[in-house]
Design a protein around this motif. Sequence first.
Motif, PDB file in Angstrom:
ATOM      1  N   GLU A  84      51.337 -15.188  23.040  1.00  0.00           N
ATOM      2  CA  GLU A  84      50.834 -15.554  21.721  1.00  0.00           C
ATOM      3  C   GLU A  84      51.314 -14.465  20.777  1.00  0.00           C
ATOM      4  OE1 GLU A  84      49.180 -18.227  20.882  1.00  0.00           O
ATOM      5  OE2 GLU A  84      48.799 -19.049  22.877  1.00  0.00           O
ATOM      6  N   SER A  85      51.935 -14.849  19.652  1.00  0.00           N
ATOM      7  CA  SER A  85      52.655 -13.831  18.885  1.00  0.00           C
ATOM      8  C   SER A  85      52.363 -13.788  17.390  1.00  0.00           C
ATOM      9  CB  SER A  85      54.176 -14.032  19.075  1.00  0.00           C
ATOM     10  OG  SER A  85      54.578 -15.268  18.530  1.00  0.00           O
ATOM     11  N   HIS A  86      51.517 -14.675  16.880  1.00  0.00           N
ATOM     12  CA  HIS A  86      51.308 -14.688  15.435  1.00  0.00           C
ATOM     13  C   HIS A  86      50.110 -13.818  15.069  1.00  0.00           C
ATOM     14  CE1 HIS A  86      50.695 -16.278  11.328  1.00  0.00           C
ATOM     15  NE2 HIS A  86      51.979 -16.555  11.404  1.00  0.00           N
ATOM     16  N   VAL A  87      50.358 -12.776  14.279  1.00  0.00           N
ATOM     17  CA  VAL A  87      49.315 -11.798  13.961  1.00  0.00           C
ATOM     18  C   VAL A  87      48.112 -12.463  13.297  1.00  0.00           C
ATOM     19  CG1 VAL A  87      48.747  -9.737  12.624  1.00  0.00           C
ATOM     20  CG2 VAL A  87      50.957  -9.891  13.803  1.00  0.00           C
ATOM     21  N   ASP A  88      48.361 -13.344  12.337  1.00  0.00           N
ATOM     22  CA  ASP A  88      47.247 -14.001  11.650  1.00  0.00           C
ATOM     23  C   ASP A  88      46.357 -14.767  12.630  1.00  0.00           C
ATOM     24  OD1 ASP A  88      48.232 -13.014   9.321  1.00  0.00           O
ATOM     25  OD2 ASP A  88      49.078 -14.893   8.594  1.00  0.00           O
ATOM     26  N   ARG A  89      46.983 -15.449  13.579  1.00  0.00           N
ATOM     27  CA  ARG A  89      46.206 -16.199  14.568  1.00  0.00           C
ATOM     28  C   ARG A  89      45.409 -15.265  15.472  1.00  0.00           C
ATOM     29  NH1 ARG A  89      47.797 -21.742  15.480  1.00  0.00           N
ATOM     30  NH2 ARG A  89      49.479 -22.375  14.066  1.00  0.00           N
ATOM     31  N   GLU A  95      40.809 -13.831  21.670  1.00  0.00           N
ATOM     32  CA  GLU A  95      40.619 -14.045  23.104  1.00  0.00           C
ATOM     33  C   GLU A  95      41.851 -14.649  23.776  1.00  0.00           C
ATOM     34  OE1 GLU A  95      37.527 -16.213  26.238  1.00  0.00           O
ATOM     35  OE2 GLU A  95      37.161 -16.288  24.080  1.00  0.00           O
ATOM     36  N   ILE A  96      42.470 -15.638  23.154  1.00  0.00           N
ATOM     37  CA  ILE A  96      43.626 -16.282  23.757  1.00  0.00           C
ATOM     38  C   ILE A  96      44.789 -15.307  23.892  1.00  0.00           C
ATOM     39  CG2 ILE A  96      44.479 -17.155  21.552  1.00  0.00           C
ATOM     40  CD1 ILE A  96      44.815 -18.811  25.025  1.00  0.00           C
ATOM     41  N   PHE A  97      44.847 -14.309  23.012  1.00  0.00           N
ATOM     42  CA  PHE A  97      45.901 -13.293  23.085  1.00  0.00           C
ATOM     43  C   PHE A  97      45.703 -12.396  24.306  1.00  0.00           C
ATOM     44  CE2 PHE A  97      46.429 -14.975  18.975  1.00  0.00           C
ATOM     45  CZ  PHE A  97      47.705 -14.656  18.546  1.00  0.00           C
ATOM     46  N   GLY A 130      52.354   0.664  15.825  1.00  0.00           N
ATOM     47  CA  GLY A 130      51.619   0.742  14.569  1.00  0.00           C
ATOM     48  C   GLY A 130      52.566   0.639  13.395  1.00  0.00           C
ATOM     49  N   ASP A 131      52.425   1.513  12.402  1.00  0.00           N
ATOM     50  CA  ASP A 131      53.329   1.441  11.258  1.00  0.00           C
ATOM     51  C   ASP A 131      53.743   2.835  10.793  1.00  0.00           C
ATOM     52  OD1 ASP A 131      50.965   2.273  10.101  1.00  0.00           O
ATOM     53  OD2 ASP A 131      50.925   0.740   8.552  1.00  0.00           O
ATOM     54  N   LEU A 132      54.702   2.844   9.889  1.00  0.00           N
ATOM     55  CA  LEU A 132      55.236   4.071   9.306  1.00  0.00           C
ATOM     56  C   LEU A 132      54.928   4.093   7.815  1.00  0.00           C
ATOM     57  CD1 LEU A 132      58.720   3.886  11.047  1.00  0.00           C
ATOM     58  CD2 LEU A 132      56.930   5.552  11.584  1.00  0.00           C
ATOM     59  N   PRO A 133      54.836   5.288   7.200  1.00  0.00           N
ATOM     60  CA  PRO A 133      54.564   5.357   5.763  1.00  0.00           C
ATOM     61  C   PRO A 133      55.758   4.865   4.954  1.00  0.00           C
ATOM     62  CG  PRO A 133      54.984   7.550   6.650  1.00  0.00           C
ATOM     63  CD  PRO A 133      54.898   6.630   7.826  1.00  0.00           C
ATOM     64  N   LEU A 134      55.470   4.245   3.829  1.00  0.00           N
ATOM     65  CA  LEU A 134      56.534   3.734   2.971  1.00  0.00           C
ATOM     66  C   LEU A 134      57.338   4.851   2.323  1.00  0.00           C
ATOM     67  CD1 LEU A 134      54.664   0.779   1.201  1.00  0.00           C
ATOM     68  CD2 LEU A 134      56.380   0.606   3.012  1.00  0.00           C
ATOM     69  N   SER A 154      49.120  -6.969  18.585  1.00  0.00           N
ATOM     70  CA  SER A 154      49.848  -5.783  19.038  1.00  0.00           C
ATOM     71  C   SER A 154      49.075  -5.035  20.114  1.00  0.00           C
ATOM     72  CB  SER A 154      50.169  -4.860  17.865  1.00  0.00           C
ATOM     73  OG  SER A 154      49.005  -4.459  17.178  1.00  0.00           O
ATOM     74  N   SER A 155      47.751  -5.081  20.059  1.00  0.00           N
ATOM     75  CA  SER A 155      46.945  -4.425  21.095  1.00  0.00           C
ATOM     76  C   SER A 155      47.143  -5.106  22.440  1.00  0.00           C
ATOM     77  CB  SER A 155      45.467  -4.452  20.707  1.00  0.00           C
ATOM     78  OG  SER A 155      45.249  -3.726  19.507  1.00  0.00           O
ATOM     79  N   ALA A 156      47.207  -6.430  22.431  1.00  0.00           N
ATOM     80  CA  ALA A 156      47.428  -7.171  23.672  1.00  0.00           C
ATOM     81  C   ALA A 156      48.821  -6.894  24.233  1.00  0.00           C
ATOM     82  CB  ALA A 156      47.230  -8.668  23.437  1.00  0.00           C
ATOM     83  N   LYS A 157      49.820  -6.805  23.353  1.00  0.00           N
ATOM     84  CA  LYS A 157      51.180  -6.508  23.810  1.00  0.00           C
ATOM     85  C   LYS A 157      51.277  -5.080  24.362  1.00  0.00           C
ATOM     86  CE  LYS A 157      54.456  -8.675  23.567  1.00  0.00           C
ATOM     87  NZ  LYS A 157      55.081  -9.587  24.562  1.00  0.00           N
ATOM     88  N   ALA A 158      50.618  -4.132  23.709  1.00  0.00           N
ATOM     89  CA  ALA A 158      50.632  -2.752  24.195  1.00  0.00           C
ATOM     90  C   ALA A 158      49.959  -2.653  25.555  1.00  0.00           C
ATOM     91  CB  ALA A 158      49.936  -1.833  23.192  1.00  0.00           C
TER      92      ALA A 158
END
Length: 344
Positions: A84-89, A95-97, A130-134, A154-158
């Motif tokens: 499952e790959s859509h962040v919004d979902r 749970e499904i992730f 995570g992310d990097l500063p702009l 991303s937590s599930a993938k990690a």
Amino acid sequence: MKFLVTGGAGFIGGNFVHYMVNKYPEDMIVNLDKLTYAGNLETCKPVEDKPNYKFVKGDIADREFIFDLFEKEHFDVVVNFAAESHVDRSIEDPEIFVKTNVMGTTTLLDACVKYGIKRYHQVSTDEVYGDLPLDRPDLFFTEETPLHTSSPYSSAKASADLFVLAYHRTYGLPVTISRCSNNYGPYHFPEKLIPLIISRALNDETIPVYGTGENVRDWLHVYDHCTAIDLIVRNGREGEVYNVGGHNERTNLQVVKTVLKALNKPESLITFVEDRKGHDRRYAIDPTKLETELGWQPKYTFDTGIPMTIQWYLDNKEWWENIISGEYQNYFEKMYVEKGRAEK
């Protein structure tokens, strides 16, 4: 060799199936996909009649099914795209992730240990960092960057990545992991940014952009991603992580404007909407390890790849229009079950 490609009816997995079936006619490619909303067998239509291709419908989290499949098929290599790959979902239904991305991965790993798979490859994402500063364009994700996730996805993938590395250390399973930046190219599900812009712009519909659109992503053509995975699976060092990126950073707003300009559509279609919860600011990958160890080089820059991608969507309107209408969901029943082409 016999390859099991999980999630091979999705965007990246489907492109990888095309790549492998056509490049290695001597290898057998078995495509396993659950066919959730994002799985579309029309993506695999160009290769469905090839003698070295087979489709199986199933869930990687179904332990009995997976072990039966491994017992019967005798795979040499497993490449796991299924997720499952859509962040919004993931924000709406975490749970499904966990079930697919974590438990599904461990089910595959257990089967690989039992049946002596020669290589297990996990397809991961740069979002685990995570992310990097702009305001620090000199910073990039490397394989040594600590995991610092922002979303349930991303937590599930990690978590899955950590299990993969643990199975290598504990059981000696030969594994590799790739972490890629944002992919684009043919067969991308229409809810994702670039195909969403194209489909809506062609219908003169508004283009929603989160926040101010200043979030930065590194864009990688899906073909380049496939070549990288191929190299890693065959030549990568066991137990290693390889970052795959194209050094093609663009703000989301820049991407939208680029596509609109190519389609001769006005920027007045852009509408700014409430920002996503926990929205990562910037992704940027350093692929030096992959380039120096395995000699990988991307074929496409964003400037060369995006016009080809836009043209593909213009030439294949039926593919994405069927998805938007929901018609693609009938394809499996019509083309596979009724004709006996697949196991169900």
